[in-house]
Design a protein around this motif. Sequence first.
Motif, PDB file in Angstrom:
ATOM      1  N   ASN A   1     -13.662  58.375  69.738  1.00 30.55           N
ATOM      2  CA  ASN A   1     -14.903  58.033  70.419  1.00 30.55           C
ATOM      3  C   ASN A   1     -15.555  59.282  70.999  1.00 30.55           C
ATOM      4  O   ASN A   1     -14.887  60.131  71.593  1.00 30.55           O
ATOM      5  N   THR A   2     -16.871  59.406  70.851  1.00 28.43           N
ATOM      6  CA  THR A   2     -17.605  60.525  71.441  1.00 28.43           C
ATOM      7  C   THR A   2     -18.583  60.041  72.505  1.00 28.43           C
ATOM      8  O   THR A   2     -19.437  60.797  72.964  1.00 28.43           O
ATOM      9  N   ARG A   3     -18.435  58.802  72.908  1.00 29.20           N
ATOM     10  CA  ARG A   3     -19.329  58.213  73.909  1.00 29.20           C
ATOM     11  C   ARG A   3     -19.205  58.937  75.251  1.00 29.20           C
ATOM     12  O   ARG A   3     -18.122  59.346  75.663  1.00 29.20           O
ATOM     13  N   GLU A   4     -20.316  59.079  75.940  1.00 22.83           N
ATOM     14  CA  GLU A   4     -20.300  59.707  77.261  1.00 22.83           C
ATOM     15  C   GLU A   4     -19.594  58.796  78.267  1.00 22.83           C
ATOM     16  O   GLU A   4     -19.746  57.572  78.209  1.00 22.83           O
ATOM     17  N   PRO A   5     -18.801  59.369  79.200  1.00 24.25           N
ATOM     18  CA  PRO A   5     -18.166  58.548  80.241  1.00 24.25           C
ATOM     19  C   PRO A   5     -19.208  57.845  81.097  1.00 24.25           C
ATOM     20  O   PRO A   5     -20.347  58.314  81.240  1.00 24.25           O
TER      21      PRO A   5
ATOM     22  N   LEU B   1      -6.990  72.779  77.129  1.00 25.14           N
ATOM     23  CA  LEU B   1      -7.842  72.200  76.088  1.00 25.14           C
ATOM     24  C   LEU B   1      -8.724  73.257  75.426  1.00 25.14           C
ATOM     25  O   LEU B   1      -8.934  73.230  74.209  1.00 25.14           O
ATOM     26  N   MET B   2      -9.215  74.205  76.215  1.00 24.11           N
ATOM     27  CA  MET B   2     -10.031  75.271  75.619  1.00 24.11           C
ATOM     28  C   MET B   2      -9.188  76.156  74.709  1.00 24.11           C
ATOM     29  O   MET B   2      -9.672  76.658  73.686  1.00 24.11           O
ATOM     30  N   ALA B   3      -7.908  76.341  75.064  1.00 19.04           N
ATOM     31  CA  ALA B   3      -7.030  77.182  74.247  1.00 19.04           C
ATOM     32  C   ALA B   3      -6.634  76.504  72.942  1.00 19.04           C
ATOM     33  O   ALA B   3      -6.394  77.180  71.937  1.00 19.04           O
ATOM     34  N   LEU B   4      -6.564  75.179  72.945  1.00 17.05           N
ATOM     35  CA  LEU B   4      -5.968  74.445  71.826  1.00 17.05           C
ATOM     36  C   LEU B   4      -6.971  73.753  70.909  1.00 17.05           C
ATOM     37  O   LEU B   4      -6.598  73.334  69.808  1.00 17.05           O
ATOM     38  N   THR B   5      -8.208  73.592  71.359  1.00 14.67           N
ATOM     39  CA  THR B   5      -9.159  72.776  70.594  1.00 14.67           C
ATOM     40  C   THR B   5     -10.487  73.481  70.385  1.00 14.67           C
ATOM     41  O   THR B   5     -10.806  74.481  71.030  1.00 14.67           O
ATOM     42  N   LYS B   6     -11.268  72.906  69.501  1.00 15.40           N
ATOM     43  CA  LYS B   6     -12.657  73.304  69.288  1.00 15.40           C
ATOM     44  C   LYS B   6     -13.486  72.029  69.223  1.00 15.40           C
ATOM     45  O   LYS B   6     -12.949  70.937  68.986  1.00 15.40           O
ATOM     46  N   PRO B   7     -14.792  72.108  69.447  1.00  8.00           N
ATOM     47  CA  PRO B   7     -15.628  70.908  69.383  1.00  8.00           C
ATOM     48  C   PRO B   7     -15.445  70.179  68.054  1.00  8.00           C
ATOM     49  O   PRO B   7     -15.387  70.793  66.986  1.00  8.00           O
ATOM     50  N   GLY B   8     -15.326  68.842  68.165  1.00 12.14           N
ATOM     51  CA  GLY B   8     -15.108  68.021  66.985  1.00 12.14           C
ATOM     52  C   GLY B   8     -13.667  67.635  66.768  1.00 12.14           C
ATOM     53  O   GLY B   8     -13.373  66.719  65.982  1.00 12.14           O
ATOM     54  N   ASP B   9     -12.727  68.322  67.450  1.00  9.87           N
ATOM     55  CA  ASP B   9     -11.313  67.946  67.371  1.00  9.87           C
ATOM     56  C   ASP B   9     -11.081  66.619  68.090  1.00  9.87           C
ATOM     57  O   ASP B   9     -11.895  66.183  68.915  1.00  9.87           O
TER      58      ASP B   9
ATOM     59  N   VAL C   1     -14.844  64.999  76.840  1.00 13.16           N
ATOM     60  CA  VAL C   1     -16.173  64.832  76.248  1.00 13.16           C
ATOM     61  C   VAL C   1     -17.025  66.070  76.489  1.00 13.16           C
ATOM     62  O   VAL C   1     -17.796  66.493  75.617  1.00 13.16           O
ATOM     63  N   SER C   2     -16.876  66.693  77.661  1.00 13.68           N
ATOM     64  CA  SER C   2     -17.660  67.899  77.966  1.00 13.68           C
ATOM     65  C   SER C   2     -17.324  69.054  77.030  1.00 13.68           C
ATOM     66  O   SER C   2     -18.150  69.941  76.796  1.00 13.68           O
ATOM     67  N   LEU C   3     -16.103  69.041  76.458  1.00 16.06           N
ATOM     68  CA  LEU C   3     -15.681  70.092  75.522  1.00 16.06           C
ATOM     69  C   LEU C   3     -15.981  69.715  74.074  1.00 16.06           C
ATOM     70  O   LEU C   3     -15.564  70.420  73.153  1.00 16.06           O
ATOM     71  N   GLY C   4     -16.686  68.610  73.886  1.00 20.38           N
ATOM     72  CA  GLY C   4     -17.078  68.205  72.543  1.00 20.38           C
ATOM     73  C   GLY C   4     -15.967  67.574  71.740  1.00 20.38           C
ATOM     74  O   GLY C   4     -16.007  67.556  70.500  1.00 20.38           O
ATOM     75  N   LEU C   5     -14.958  67.020  72.413  1.00 19.38           N
ATOM     76  CA  LEU C   5     -13.815  66.422  71.728  1.00 19.38           C
ATOM     77  C   LEU C   5     -14.042  64.932  71.481  1.00 19.38           C
ATOM     78  O   LEU C   5     -14.716  64.254  72.257  1.00 19.38           O
ATOM     79  N   LYS C   6     -13.446  64.429  70.410  1.00 21.68           N
ATOM     80  CA  LYS C   6     -13.400  63.001  70.153  1.00 21.68           C
ATOM     81  C   LYS C   6     -12.180  62.424  70.866  1.00 21.68           C
ATOM     82  O   LYS C   6     -11.102  63.024  70.820  1.00 21.68           O
ATOM     83  N   VAL C   7     -12.352  61.301  71.528  1.00 18.62           N
ATOM     84  CA  VAL C   7     -11.277  60.696  72.332  1.00 18.62           C
ATOM     85  C   VAL C   7     -10.690  59.503  71.593  1.00 18.62           C
ATOM     86  O   VAL C   7     -11.406  58.554  71.259  1.00 18.62           O
ATOM     87  N   LEU C   8      -9.389  59.565  71.355  1.00 19.05           N
ATOM     88  CA  LEU C   8      -8.670  58.482  70.708  1.00 19.05           C
ATOM     89  C   LEU C   8      -7.748  57.849  71.744  1.00 19.05           C
ATOM     90  O   LEU C   8      -6.774  58.469  72.181  1.00 19.05           O
TER      91      LEU C   8
END
Length: 470
Positions: free
Chosen positions: A90-94, A189-197, A214-221
Amino acid sequence: MRKSYLYNEIADNIADKIKSGVLKAGEKLPSVRNLSREHGISINTAKRIFLELEARSLIWSKPQSGYYINSVSYLKLPLAEASQPIPIANTREPDLLMNDIYSTMRRKDLTLFSIGVPSGTLLPSAKLKKEIQLATRNLQDGGTDYEPLQGNVKLRRMIAARSLAWEGNLKDDDIVTTNGCMNALSLCLMALTKPGDTIALESPCYSGILQLAVSLGLKVLEIDTHPITGIEIDALKKLLPEINVCLLVPSFNTPLGYCMPDNNKKEIVSLLSEHNIPLIEDDTYGDLHFDAKRPKCCKSFDKDGNVLWCGSVSKTLAPGFRVGWVAPGRYKEQILKLKLIHSISSNSLINEAIGNFLLTGKYENHLRNLRRTLQENYQKYASAIATYFPAGTKVSRPQGGLALWIEFPKHVDTEKLYNQALKHHISISPGKIFTLQEQFQNCMRLCIGLPWTDDLELKLKQLGHLAKLN
């Protein structure tokens, strides 16, 4: 060691019999002398067992008569349901409601069931002020200079020393200090991911983590989660191909308060390591256990540095001090690089003060009192809920931490309840802020870190009445 083990075993055994109804409310327990004789323990150990059960509000003492079983009617409340979120990233805003809730955190006219920290009256403020004064005198520069990038040595040594209690076996060089636990999670999270992960989280999940992801552009499962044992491992296994990183709060998370069993922690660490998926472990609440022994962490089972263990004193000692840390395993260099870019240094004066507070044993003494208060609060809150809330209300059974999760009958809308309660100077956290999906609209989280008073019980009664009218 044997005496300590036997004392815990006997106390837990009696507690289980009370909770299961084998020992009934109002029944008299054996005398101290009889308990001593029955189990082959000293009189002092027997007394300690009764004092522990009394501290858990399971028994009460009648002068010159003995100990009697307390009512545990709150345990008859049905358990909150396990979550079953849709298995889609999910990429929905909180929900922006979280911002409204946190904007009220300094209002003195509100009963803040909504803010998940201990009340300032439960914290050792005077002792901490003395530690800051002492740190100012002891630091060569009075605390005005930068400290080393990795952080205050004394604080890191004490964090490492405390890890022995949960078989972490960390060294001070394994740890990097941060500006609170959220800063530690952010660096990870910044060390381990990129936007879209894609990041896998518990459901429900602390709203601040959702906002960060969500602020880092991550998809939430969001993963199916049981209120007693935590995330469902079978559900996690099915979704592994989609996951880039996993972030869990396995010990007394907010809002459910569960403690994941050791075997589950071990299996998840092994499973994620096998698939080369990093695990970020938020252990902010680990010191707030209700049982005698602190639970192990996922980091306890980490053999290859794949677990990034994060913690802080924000929920146990001083929320405003913003003292946190991470043991990042094999990702240490990436974390240090990011810390240099984003903050250069942690707060020299505050970290020295907290390091000394831990060194002198004052922290553990404080924790013992705080844990007892939180456990008693949980029982009193739950008893009030059983008395005042609508029929069919379900609750979590936290094994530690600061949160109680309430599940009302389906027709109760807790966002509407939030707005109604504010008019009565009561603030709650509606369930919808702990998810990015359409779920938990009939749920809410209550913080149990407020001192119990007659007025607090009245506020819970008012809240229950409003829910009945909802």
